[in-house]
Enzyme design. Structure first.
Site, short mmCIF file in Angstrom:
data_model
loop_
_atom_site.label_atom_id
_atom_site.label_comp_id
_atom_site.label_asym_id
_atom_site.label_seq_id
_atom_site.Cartn_x
_atom_site.Cartn_y
_atom_site.Cartn_z
N LYS A 23 5.74 2.07 -6.55
CA LYS A 23 7.18 1.82 -6.55
C LYS A 23 7.86 2.95 -5.81
CE LYS A 23 8.67 1.04 -10.64
NZ LYS A 23 9.24 1.09 -12.00
N CYS A 40 20.05 3.82 2.76
CA CYS A 40 19.51 2.63 3.41
C CYS A 40 19.24 1.51 2.41
CB CYS A 40 18.21 2.99 4.14
SG CYS A 40 17.40 1.59 4.94
N CYS A 42 18.23 -1.59 4.06
CA CYS A 42 17.49 -2.56 4.86
C CYS A 42 15.99 -2.24 4.91
CB CYS A 42 18.05 -2.61 6.29
SG CYS A 42 17.59 -1.21 7.34
N CYS A 51 20.34 6.13 5.55
CA CYS A 51 20.56 5.20 6.65
C CYS A 51 20.51 5.95 7.96
CB CYS A 51 21.94 4.53 6.48
SG CYS A 51 22.45 3.52 7.88
N HIS A 55 19.49 -0.59 10.60
CA HIS A 55 19.93 -1.91 10.12
C HIS A 55 20.55 -2.72 11.26
CE1 HIS A 55 23.44 0.78 9.48
NE2 HIS A 55 24.09 -0.25 9.98
FE1 FES Z 1 18.86 0.72 6.57
FE2 FES Z 1 21.13 1.52 7.67
S1 FES Z 1 20.88 0.34 5.94
S2 FES Z 1 19.12 1.96 8.31
#
Ligand code: FES
Length: 76
Positions: A23, A40, A42, A51, A55
Site C-alpha cells: 500500500k 498528485c 493521477c 504534483c 496529469h
Molecule cells: Fe498527478 Fe498533477 S495530479 S501530476
C-alpha cells in the site's frame, strides 16, 4: 508501464509508483507546509506524492480530467 497497466485491464489506478509495497502511504507534516502544497491524484507524477504537472499529459492522452489536491493555509 502506464500502457501496460491499461492493456492488462486490471483496473489498477497506480501504474508504477512503489509497486514493491502492499500500500502506498505518504505522510506530510503540516508544519512543513509553508504556503501550499499540490498533491498528485493521477498517479503519474515523477515527484510523488507531489504534483509535477504529469496529469496534463495523462488527461490529453486519455480524455481524463484529473488534477492535484492543493493543501494550503487558510487565509485570514
Ligand atoms: Fe498527478 Fe498533477 S495530479 S501530476
Amino acid at each position: 508501464t502506464i500502457k501496460k497497466a491499461n492493456e492488462a485491464g486490471n483496473g489498477q489506478v497506480n501504474p508504477c509508483i512503489r509497486k514493491d509495497v502492499n500500500k502506498v502511504v505518504d505522510f506530510i507534516d503540516i508544519e512543513d507546509i509553508t504556503d501550499k502544497v499540490s498533491l498528485c491524484r493521477c498517479w503519474r507524477s515523477k515527484n510523488w506524492p507531489y504534483c509535477d504537472g504529469a496529469h496534463g499529459t495523462h488527461n490529453k492522452a486519455t480524455g481524463d480530467n484529473t488534477g492535484p489536491v492543493v493543501v494550503r493555509h487558510k487565509e485570514n
